[in-house]
Design an enzyme around this catalytic site. Sequence first.
Site, PDB file in Angstrom:
ATOM      1  N   ASP A 116      -6.708   0.601  22.583  1.00  0.00           N
ATOM      2  CA  ASP A 116      -6.899   1.902  21.923  1.00  0.00           C
ATOM      3  C   ASP A 116      -6.724   3.049  22.910  1.00  0.00           C
ATOM      4  OD1 ASP A 116      -7.321   1.123  19.350  1.00  0.00           O
ATOM      5  OD2 ASP A 116      -9.489   1.450  19.339  1.00  0.00           O
ATOM      6  N   TYR A 167       0.833  -1.212   0.000  1.00  0.00           N
ATOM      7  CA  TYR A 167       0.000   0.000   0.000  1.00  0.00           C
ATOM      8  C   TYR A 167       0.872   1.268   0.000  1.00  0.00           C
ATOM      9  CZ  TYR A 167      -3.171   3.526   2.088  1.00  0.00           C
ATOM     10  OH  TYR A 167      -3.883   4.650   2.374  1.00  0.00           O
ATOM     11  N   TYR A 174       4.147  -5.944  17.036  1.00  0.00           N
ATOM     12  CA  TYR A 174       4.334  -5.217  15.778  1.00  0.00           C
ATOM     13  C   TYR A 174       5.045  -3.881  16.047  1.00  0.00           C
ATOM     14  CZ  TYR A 174       3.011  -1.559  12.503  1.00  0.00           C
ATOM     15  OH  TYR A 174       3.039  -0.459  11.702  1.00  0.00           O
ATOM     16  N   LEU A 225      13.000 -11.112   1.804  1.00  0.00           N
ATOM     17  CA  LEU A 225      14.152 -10.594   2.559  1.00  0.00           C
ATOM     18  C   LEU A 225      14.393 -11.361   3.857  1.00  0.00           C
ATOM     19  CD1 LEU A 225      13.445  -6.864   1.857  1.00  0.00           C
ATOM     20  CD2 LEU A 225      15.737  -7.826   1.676  1.00  0.00           C
ATOM     21  N   LYS A 282       8.993  -2.254  15.110  1.00  0.00           N
ATOM     22  CA  LYS A 282       9.301  -0.929  14.532  1.00  0.00           C
ATOM     23  C   LYS A 282      10.328  -0.210  15.398  1.00  0.00           C
ATOM     24  CE  LYS A 282       6.620  -0.963  10.904  1.00  0.00           C
ATOM     25  NZ  LYS A 282       7.255  -1.099   9.584  1.00  0.00           N
ATOM     26  N   ARG A 341      -7.658  10.589  15.674  1.00  0.00           N
ATOM     27  CA  ARG A 341      -6.367  10.202  15.084  1.00  0.00           C
ATOM     28  C   ARG A 341      -5.939  11.240  14.056  1.00  0.00           C
ATOM     29  NH1 ARG A 341      -7.020   7.333  18.665  1.00  0.00           N
ATOM     30  NH2 ARG A 341      -6.799   5.054  18.844  1.00  0.00           N
ATOM     31  N   PHE A 371       1.811   8.565  11.064  1.00  0.00           N
ATOM     32  CA  PHE A 371       0.575   8.554  11.852  1.00  0.00           C
ATOM     33  C   PHE A 371      -0.404   7.613  11.130  1.00  0.00           C
ATOM     34  CE2 PHE A 371       1.211  10.817  15.768  1.00  0.00           C
ATOM     35  CZ  PHE A 371       2.560  11.061  15.612  1.00  0.00           C
ATOM     36  N   LYS A 417       2.564  -6.347   9.380  1.00  0.00           N
ATOM     37  CA  LYS A 417       2.088  -5.096   9.980  1.00  0.00           C
ATOM     38  C   LYS A 417       0.719  -5.153  10.646  1.00  0.00           C
ATOM     39  CE  LYS A 417      -0.502  -3.533   6.161  1.00  0.00           C
ATOM     40  NZ  LYS A 417      -1.101  -2.417   5.485  1.00  0.00           N
ATOM     41  N   ASN A 428       7.896  -9.963  -1.790  1.00  0.00           N
ATOM     42  CA  ASN A 428       7.527 -11.377  -1.916  1.00  0.00           C
ATOM     43  C   ASN A 428       6.017 -11.539  -2.127  1.00  0.00           C
ATOM     44  OD1 ASN A 428       6.554 -10.727   0.558  1.00  0.00           O
ATOM     45  ND2 ASN A 428       7.543 -12.394   1.677  1.00  0.00           N
ATOM     46  N   SER A 483       6.623   3.834  12.585  1.00  0.00           N
ATOM     47  CA  SER A 483       5.219   4.124  12.876  1.00  0.00           C
ATOM     48  C   SER A 483       5.131   4.938  14.146  1.00  0.00           C
ATOM     49  CB  SER A 483       4.468   2.805  13.072  1.00  0.00           C
ATOM     50  OG  SER A 483       3.182   3.046  13.596  1.00  0.00           O
ATOM     51  N   ASN A 509      -8.326  -1.622  10.244  1.00  0.00           N
ATOM     52  CA  ASN A 509      -8.212  -0.169  10.371  1.00  0.00           C
ATOM     53  C   ASN A 509      -9.481   0.527   9.897  1.00  0.00           C
ATOM     54  OD1 ASN A 509      -4.963  -0.934   9.497  1.00  0.00           O
ATOM     55  ND2 ASN A 509      -5.423   0.028  11.437  1.00  0.00           N
TER      56      ASN A 509
HETATM   57  C1  UD1 Z   1      -3.682   1.127  14.216  1.00  0.00           C
HETATM   58  C2  UD1 Z   1      -2.681   0.338  15.007  1.00  0.00           C
HETATM   59  C3  UD1 Z   1      -1.322   0.973  14.857  1.00  0.00           C
HETATM   60  C4  UD1 Z   1      -0.945   1.052  13.380  1.00  0.00           C
HETATM   61  C5  UD1 Z   1      -2.014   1.846  12.640  1.00  0.00           C
HETATM   62  C6  UD1 Z   1      -1.754   1.844  11.148  1.00  0.00           C
HETATM   63  C7  UD1 Z   1      -3.976  -0.694  16.809  1.00  0.00           C
HETATM   64  C8  UD1 Z   1      -4.265  -0.715  18.267  1.00  0.00           C
HETATM   65  N1  UD1 Z   1      -3.108   0.255  16.386  1.00  0.00           N
HETATM   66  O1  UD1 Z   1      -3.765   2.428  14.790  1.00  0.00           O
HETATM   67  O2  UD1 Z   1      -0.356   0.214  15.540  1.00  0.00           O
HETATM   68  O3  UD1 Z   1       0.302   1.663  13.218  1.00  0.00           O
HETATM   69  O4  UD1 Z   1      -3.282   1.246  12.856  1.00  0.00           O
HETATM   70  O5  UD1 Z   1      -2.581   2.792  10.551  1.00  0.00           O
HETATM   71  O6  UD1 Z   1      -4.503  -1.494  16.056  1.00  0.00           O
HETATM   72  N2  UD1 Z   1     -12.083   2.263  14.782  1.00  0.00           N
HETATM   73  C9  UD1 Z   1     -13.432   1.985  14.896  1.00  0.00           C
HETATM   74  N3  UD1 Z   1     -13.929   0.927  14.218  1.00  0.00           N
HETATM   75  C10 UD1 Z   1     -13.154   0.111  13.418  1.00  0.00           C
HETATM   76  C11 UD1 Z   1     -11.766   0.401  13.305  1.00  0.00           C
HETATM   77  C12 UD1 Z   1     -11.267   1.474  14.008  1.00  0.00           C
HETATM   78  O7  UD1 Z   1     -14.156   2.685  15.597  1.00  0.00           O
HETATM   79  O8  UD1 Z   1     -13.690  -0.856  12.848  1.00  0.00           O
HETATM   80  C13 UD1 Z   1     -11.517   3.434  15.494  1.00  0.00           C
HETATM   81  C14 UD1 Z   1     -10.437   3.102  16.511  1.00  0.00           C
HETATM   82  O9  UD1 Z   1     -10.996   2.818  17.762  1.00  0.00           O
HETATM   83  C15 UD1 Z   1      -9.592   4.380  16.485  1.00  0.00           C
HETATM   84  C16 UD1 Z   1      -9.735   4.890  15.040  1.00  0.00           C
HETATM   85  O10 UD1 Z   1     -10.900   4.252  14.529  1.00  0.00           O
HETATM   86  O11 UD1 Z   1     -10.146   5.343  17.332  1.00  0.00           O
HETATM   87  C17 UD1 Z   1      -8.554   4.514  14.156  1.00  0.00           C
HETATM   88  O12 UD1 Z   1      -8.333   3.107  14.223  1.00  0.00           O
HETATM   89  P1  UD1 Z   1      -7.284   2.369  13.263  1.00  0.00           P
HETATM   90  O13 UD1 Z   1      -7.534   2.777  11.861  1.00  0.00           O
HETATM   91  O14 UD1 Z   1      -7.306   0.919  13.586  1.00  0.00           O
HETATM   92  O15 UD1 Z   1      -5.886   3.026  13.651  1.00  0.00           O
HETATM   93  P2  UD1 Z   1      -5.144   3.100  15.092  1.00  0.00           P
HETATM   94  O16 UD1 Z   1      -5.849   2.344  16.127  1.00  0.00           O
HETATM   95  O17 UD1 Z   1      -4.849   4.524  15.355  1.00  0.00           O
END
Ligand code: UD1
Length: 345
Positions: A302, A14, A154, A62, A158, A236, A183, A90, A35, A130, A204
């Site tokens: 979280d 990505y 993970y 690698l 990093k 975020r 971020f 990741k 790979n 990260s 995510n």
């Molecule tokens: C996550 C990872 C982080 C990684 C990053 C890559 C975790 C705990 N952290 O960060 O290590 O570097 O992704 O981008 O997994 N959310 C929902 N519903 C969902 C998915 C997410 O409400 O189905 C909310 C989460 O609670 C958070 C926000 O959306 O508040 C962002 O979540 P996400 O995209 O998973 O990123 P991070 O948790 O910040």
Amino acid sequence: MNSMRIIVAGGAGYIGSHVCVELVKAGCKALVIDNFVNSSPKALERISEIAGGDVELLEADLADPADTQRIIDAVKAFRPDGAVHLAGLKAVGESVAEPVMYYSVNLPATFTLVRALEEANARLIVFSSSATVYGALNENPIDEDGATGPTNPYGRTKLFIEEILKDLALADKRWKVCNLRYFNPVGAHPSGRIGEDPNGIPNNLFPFIAQVAVGRLPKLKVFGDDYPTRDGTGVRDYIHVVDLAAGHVAAIDYLSRKATPGAVAFNLGTGSGVSVLEAIGAFKRASNRDIPYEIAPRRDGDIAEFFANPSRANAELGWKATKSLADMCADHWRWQSGNPNGYRD
Ligand code: UD1
């Protein structure tokens, strides 16, 4: 920058695919080592299509000792000036379940790449780190001098790789290292031809929202609405992947201009936070689709709010995120709606 030769480890993924586009556009030659464990060769064809120039490919692992010599030979033959290192596993949840797998892929992949660069006499590396290295220890906005304490394997890979590269730059002044702390990368190339194509159900937020909007998933769960944030949902620092990719080109340029930069960490973020509900609203406007959601319990691990102080990157790299939340959503949607099954179509 023009005519620099750069290895892109994990270049079909990505973020790597967007980095390749920016490198080719900047006049660089790229050799992708991948790979395809979590990426598709189709991305490489599309990089050429978008950027108007080919990238070379070495299909190799690698982290697999059986591939090491072949990688070293290919890297030497390419005569690189340096590398962008994005090769690794990741997924946070998977890393908690399979920690040894994470350590035994992400670290050895780094060792092989470093060894190949040594042998090619190209001691410049931009590492895909990260913001997860900070854990939950700092006040927002987070700067690079903040405490580190990742909360899962993970994230620890990093941080360990950052430390290894720092040690390398301390031991040998010829090494130039940037540890780029991303971020939350989202969005896709505005052409709609490359983007994130997660395996299975996305973890995510953005890929999940996009799959709900396109009808592949029924409903989003909002993990918690009782955080101490402006609307109770998690905040975020989402950054457009094209801005992020441009940060890598700026980092290569920075390292190549400095005689002895050592190892420098940079936050790549916008500096402002967006809540889950704000992200849903923006995606709804961009896609003109309904995004059904329900409030669910908080997700383990979280934190409420997490956003960057990107001023070091702004000042030292001359780089700044330029794209808005509306751009991130519009571009993410163009990719998802044009490629509902990612590269599998
Ligand atoms: C996550 C990872 C982080 C990684 C990053 C890559 C975790 C705990 N952290 O960060 O290590 O570097 O992704 O981008 O997994 N959310 C929902 N519903 C969902 C998915 C997410 O409400 O189905 C909310 C989460 O609670 C958070 C926000 O959306 O508040 C962002 O979540 P996400 O995209 O998973 O990123 P991070 O948790 O910040």
